[in-house]
Design a protein around this motif. Structure first.
Motif, PDB file in Angstrom:
ATOM      1  N   TRP A 152       0.813  -1.057  -0.133  1.00  0.00           N
ATOM      2  CA  TRP A 152       0.072  -0.044  -0.047  1.00  0.00           C
ATOM      3  C   TRP A 152       0.838   1.383  -0.113  1.00  0.00           C
ATOM      4  CZ3 TRP A 152       0.164   3.860   3.779  1.00  0.00           C
ATOM      5  CH2 TRP A 152      -0.763   4.951   3.631  1.00  0.00           C
ATOM      6  N   ASP A 153       0.461   2.235  -0.696  1.00  0.00           N
ATOM      7  CA  ASP A 153       1.209   3.469  -0.751  1.00  0.00           C
ATOM      8  C   ASP A 153       0.045   4.681  -0.636  1.00  0.00           C
ATOM      9  OD1 ASP A 153       4.147   4.680  -1.212  1.00  0.00           O
ATOM     10  OD2 ASP A 153       2.641   5.947  -2.368  1.00  0.00           O
ATOM     11  N   PRO A 154       0.144   5.765   0.039  1.00  0.00           N
ATOM     12  CA  PRO A 154      -0.728   6.877   0.139  1.00  0.00           C
ATOM     13  C   PRO A 154      -0.804   7.608  -1.227  1.00  0.00           C
ATOM     14  CG  PRO A 154       1.018   7.462   1.053  1.00  0.00           C
ATOM     15  CD  PRO A 154       1.331   5.946   1.032  1.00  0.00           C
ATOM     16  N   LYS A 155       0.354   7.548  -2.013  1.00  0.00           N
ATOM     17  CA  LYS A 155       0.150   8.279  -3.514  1.00  0.00           C
ATOM     18  C   LYS A 155      -0.236   7.450  -4.621  1.00  0.00           C
ATOM     19  CE  LYS A 155       2.573  11.341  -6.510  1.00  0.00           C
ATOM     20  NZ  LYS A 155       3.629  12.394  -6.562  1.00  0.00           N
ATOM     21  N   PHE A 156       0.720   6.254  -4.722  1.00  0.00           N
ATOM     22  CA  PHE A 156       0.685   5.288  -5.836  1.00  0.00           C
ATOM     23  C   PHE A 156      -0.289   4.089  -5.927  1.00  0.00           C
ATOM     24  CE2 PHE A 156       4.896   7.495  -5.447  1.00  0.00           C
ATOM     25  CZ  PHE A 156       5.126   8.307  -6.647  1.00  0.00           C
ATOM     26  N   GLN A 157      -0.519   3.750  -4.633  1.00  0.00           N
ATOM     27  CA  GLN A 157      -1.372   2.562  -4.563  1.00  0.00           C
ATOM     28  C   GLN A 157      -2.359   2.725  -3.199  1.00  0.00           C
ATOM     29  OE1 GLN A 157      -0.087  -1.446  -5.516  1.00  0.00           O
ATOM     30  NE2 GLN A 157       2.023  -0.560  -6.148  1.00  0.00           N
ATOM     31  N   PRO A 158      -3.153   4.115  -3.205  1.00  0.00           N
ATOM     32  CA  PRO A 158      -3.901   4.499  -2.148  1.00  0.00           C
ATOM     33  C   PRO A 158      -5.256   3.371  -1.979  1.00  0.00           C
ATOM     34  CG  PRO A 158      -4.421   5.901  -3.894  1.00  0.00           C
ATOM     35  CD  PRO A 158      -3.421   4.876  -4.252  1.00  0.00           C
ATOM     36  N   ASP A 159      -5.694   2.827  -2.815  1.00  0.00           N
ATOM     37  CA  ASP A 159      -7.049   1.895  -2.913  1.00  0.00           C
ATOM     38  C   ASP A 159      -6.472   0.641  -2.580  1.00  0.00           C
ATOM     39  OD1 ASP A 159      -8.378   4.078  -3.701  1.00  0.00           O
ATOM     40  OD2 ASP A 159      -7.783   3.424  -5.881  1.00  0.00           O
ATOM     41  N   ASN A 160      -5.248   0.033  -2.323  1.00  0.00           N
ATOM     42  CA  ASN A 160      -4.990  -1.347  -1.682  1.00  0.00           C
ATOM     43  C   ASN A 160      -5.367  -1.195  -0.393  1.00  0.00           C
ATOM     44  OD1 ASN A 160      -4.019  -1.633  -4.415  1.00  0.00           O
ATOM     45  ND2 ASN A 160      -2.100  -2.261  -3.741  1.00  0.00           N
ATOM     46  N   ASP A 161      -5.531  -2.338   0.191  1.00  0.00           N
ATOM     47  CA  ASP A 161      -5.915  -2.470   1.490  1.00  0.00           C
ATOM     48  C   ASP A 161      -4.788  -2.766   2.432  1.00  0.00           C
ATOM     49  OD1 ASP A 161      -8.627  -2.594   1.174  1.00  0.00           O
ATOM     50  OD2 ASP A 161      -8.923  -4.690   0.850  1.00  0.00           O
ATOM     51  N   LYS A 162      -4.649  -2.295   3.474  1.00  0.00           N
ATOM     52  CA  LYS A 162      -3.524  -2.873   4.573  1.00  0.00           C
ATOM     53  C   LYS A 162      -3.914  -3.900   5.230  1.00  0.00           C
ATOM     54  CE  LYS A 162      -2.747   2.568   5.378  1.00  0.00           C
ATOM     55  NZ  LYS A 162      -2.807   3.418   6.566  1.00  0.00           N
TER      56      LYS A 162
END
Length: 678
Positions: free
Chosen positions: A238-248
């Motif tokens: 997960w990444d707040p900019k590049f992959q923000p829609d992924n789940d933690k």
């Protein structure tokens, strides 16, 4: 000045960036030039009406009567400065040619600037750090790709890095504060050696073999994930900019790599650390950027970090600072893996397995005995012993398991337990029978080694002030019972050893003992013991703990380190790495790391300028016959010591300049393992 004198003087230059056909040198290093040449270069510029501020570097050709006056106006400001103007002077034809690059979109650029100034230059250390960053990122593997600005920037991007204020950052670590579009990354899966540094430590420790799920907290564009997934590993991020829609998601291992550096809000930074910790089921791996005060001071301070030219925040740490930060907020003792990289275990059983493995020596036992009967009449009276003789392979396997563990195994620790028990009964009875047939000195050695390994493990747990474990792995419980009787006894013995490492009167005789027992080492009485890292596990237990205490600050010794120096009186350990130690008869010092236990500090020294790297003489004194070319090395050392007039087999301190001068004086040069006449 004629061609013969010019060529002679250029060959005498020992400073500057030395290439096969030329030498590059900044004006500020002219003081190290031969006097005649020092005055000749400015005279050429003056004769051509070239103003002082129109050039700051010179290129002196080794084989031609030529030189070039080069203008890099941002030499000190830009990490990889661009060439603005070049004046190439042909001294034999008394002609010159001026080439302008000011309007070029792809001008030539400079690398390895530390080679072009003197070591006392204010910027020397900073230039050295820049070069070291590029080497670690793999950017200098093909030098044909780095000479021009655009190809250099493209190479940086392909390797997964970006330039921020002239410093290299992995793209996944850069959090842009502007609305500019990001440059697309190279889409093909990166090769194994381009995994980030923390991921490489996981691979080295056996955590990337498919047994663990991995979550990358702040994964950026997913450089590491692509490679891990290509190997079939359960890895997401997960990444707040590049992959923000992924789940933690919770995972066995959570990596928060080079994320804490870029968060300017201290509460948000702590939230990221705690959030990553919450997701880790077995352990968290934290990595940050390190830098010294001299580098940090060039930026604009902001909160507890600095502001970069791209309006991004960077918080640089010292090794001890980030370690304390993690321990304070997670209330856990961290494991230092490498500079700037730490493991924090939530699963304490997993932590104990990892630490035991870290301090355990690995031995391949040779079968030195067999249960062949020497008195058939006696064995016929003893059915059990006869069964052992008839099932030799089975009982050899059992004996090897005893040697590997240093004790009698439990039922679940030997796959053929039922077969053994059906033939000769319980393991304890079986072991007693084998002890009459096998050479038990092997087992006694194995038992002693395992006991020492455990004492080293317990001593380091005390040194790192780890909380007592409420649970222990079953195999550890069995080890303690078999080797110490009870846990308290083991801890008391470990405590005594730990206190002893600060006693100089104990350390020196241990170093003398080690020097006499090791396959190879160099002892400087009253000062230090030097040995190859291969022999660390063969040190006496007290010295193993001494070295491990130092490595607790630094991390594990990696492939770049070759020799270890144990300082007898000062509480220090020095690690040294050489260029191609394995294959060169005279390798040259590439890096030196001094770990100061009393001060809880580490000094890093990089010898990036190849022409100033000190030679390692008497290399054979650190080797045994298990090393390739051992006999050639010993023979070469003997000849070189005789030629240059130093004592063979000792630690010899000689600068690169002194070494080259002595060889030149004897009209010799080194070629492989031979000394040839010039």
């Amino acid at each position: 000045m004629d061609v013969q004198l010019f060529t002679k003087l250029v060959k005498e230059i020992k400073v500057g960036k030395q290439l096969p056909d030329a030498v590059y040198l900044h004006k500020d290093a002219f003081s190290a030039l031969p006097k005649t040449l020092k005055g000749f270069i400015p005279a050429v510029a003056k004769a051509l009406n070239i103003e002082e501020d129109e050039w700051n570097l010179v290129k002196l050709f080794k084989k031609d009567f030529r030189l070039s006056l080069l203008h890099y106006p941002d030499f000190y400001q830009d990490s990889y400065p661009a060439l603005k103007k070049s004046i190439n002077v042909d001294l034999s034809k008394l002609s010159h040619r001026i080439t302008e690059y000011a309007k070029s979109e792809n001008p030539p650029i400079l690398h390895r600037k530390e080679t072009m100034v003197l070591t006392d230059n204010t910027y020397y250390e900073h230039f050295t750090q820049l070069t070291s960053e590029g080497e670690n990122a793999g950017l200098y593997e093909n030098t044909r790709l780095i000479g021009f600005k655009q190809s250099w920037l493209n190479l940086i991007t392909r390797h997964g890095y970006e330039l921020v204020d002239g410093r290299l950052f992995r793209s996944s670590a850069v959090m842009e504060a502007t609305n500019e579009n990001s440059i697309d990354r190279h889409k093909t899966a990166i090769v194994r050696h381009d995994l980030s540094a923390p991921m490489k430590t996981l691979a080295k420790s056996g955590f990337l073999e498919g047994d663990y799920s991995i979550f990358d907290y702040g994964c950026g564009r997913g450089d590491d994930l692509r490679e891990l997934q290509a190997h079939g590993l359960d890895a997401i991020g997960w990444d707040p900019k590049f992959q923000p829609d992924n789940d933690k998601v919770t995972s066995d291992i959570v990596n928060i790599g080079f994320v804490l550096n870029v968060i300017e809000d201290q509460d948000e930074r702590l939230e990221a650390l705690l959030g990553a910790w919450e997701l880790a089921e077995q352990f968290l791996i934290v990595s940050v950027m390190l830098a010294n005060e001299s580098y940090i001071s060039q930026f604009t301070p902001y909160k507890d970090g600095v502001i970069t030219s791209r309006n991004t925040f960077q918080k640089y740490y010292a090794q001890s600072e980030i370690k304390s930060y993690i321990e304070r907020h997670l209330d856990e003792v961290v494991v230092t893996v490498a500079p700037g990289i730490f493991y924090i275990f939530k699963d304490k059983i997993a932590e104990q397995h990892y630490l035991q493995k870290r301090y355990k020596r690995h031995s391949s036992w040779k079968q030195l005995s067999s249960p062949e009967p020497t008195n058939t009449r006696v064995l016929q009276k003893d059915k059990a012993k006869l069964l052992i003789t008839q099932n030799e392979s089975l009982y050899n396997d059992f004996w090897q398991t005893c040697l590997a563990l240093g004790r009698i195994p439990a039922n679940e620790e030997f796959e053929q337990a039922e077969q053994i028990k059906s033939l000769t009964g319980a393991f304890k009875k079986t072991f007693a029978l084998l002890a009459e047939l096998y050479d038990t000195s092997e087992f006694e050695q194995a038992q002693n080694k395992r006991k020492e390994d455990l004492l080293a493990y317990f001593a380091m747990s005390l040194f790192e002030k780890r909380k007592p474990y409420t649970q222990q792995p079953e195999n550890l419980k069995r080890d303690i019972k078999a080797l110490f009787g009870e846990y308290k006894t083991a801890l008391n013995l470990a405590k005594e050893l730990l206190f002893a490492i600060s006693d100089v009167e104990l350390i020196e005789p241990q170093c003398i003992k080690a020097h006499q027992a090791l396959p190879a080492s160099v002892l400087n009485k009253g000062h230090s013991l030097l040995l190859h890292k291969k022999f660390l596990s063969e040190l006496p237990l007290l010295l193993r703990i001494y070295v491990n205490a130092a490595l607790q600050m630094y991390g594990e010794i990696d492939d770049d380190i070759d020799l270890v120096k144990i300082h007898i009186t000062s509480g220090k350990v020095t690690l040294t790495g050489y260029d191609d130690f394995e294959n060169k008869a005279v390798p040259f010092l590439r890096e030196r790391i001094k770990i100061k236990m009393a001060e809880q500090d580490i000094d890093f020294f990089d010898y990036v300028n190849e022409n100033r790297r000190p030679p390692l003489l008497n290399k054979g004194a650190y080797l045994d016959e298990s090393f390739a070319n051992y006999k050639k090395q010993i023979s070469f050392d003997r000849r070189l010591a005789k030629l240059l007039g130093y004592e063979n087999g000792n630690d010899v301190l000689l600068s690169r300049t002194e070494y080259d001068f002595k060889l030149h004086k004897e009209n010799k040069h080194q070629s492989g393992y031979t000394l040839k006449s010039n």
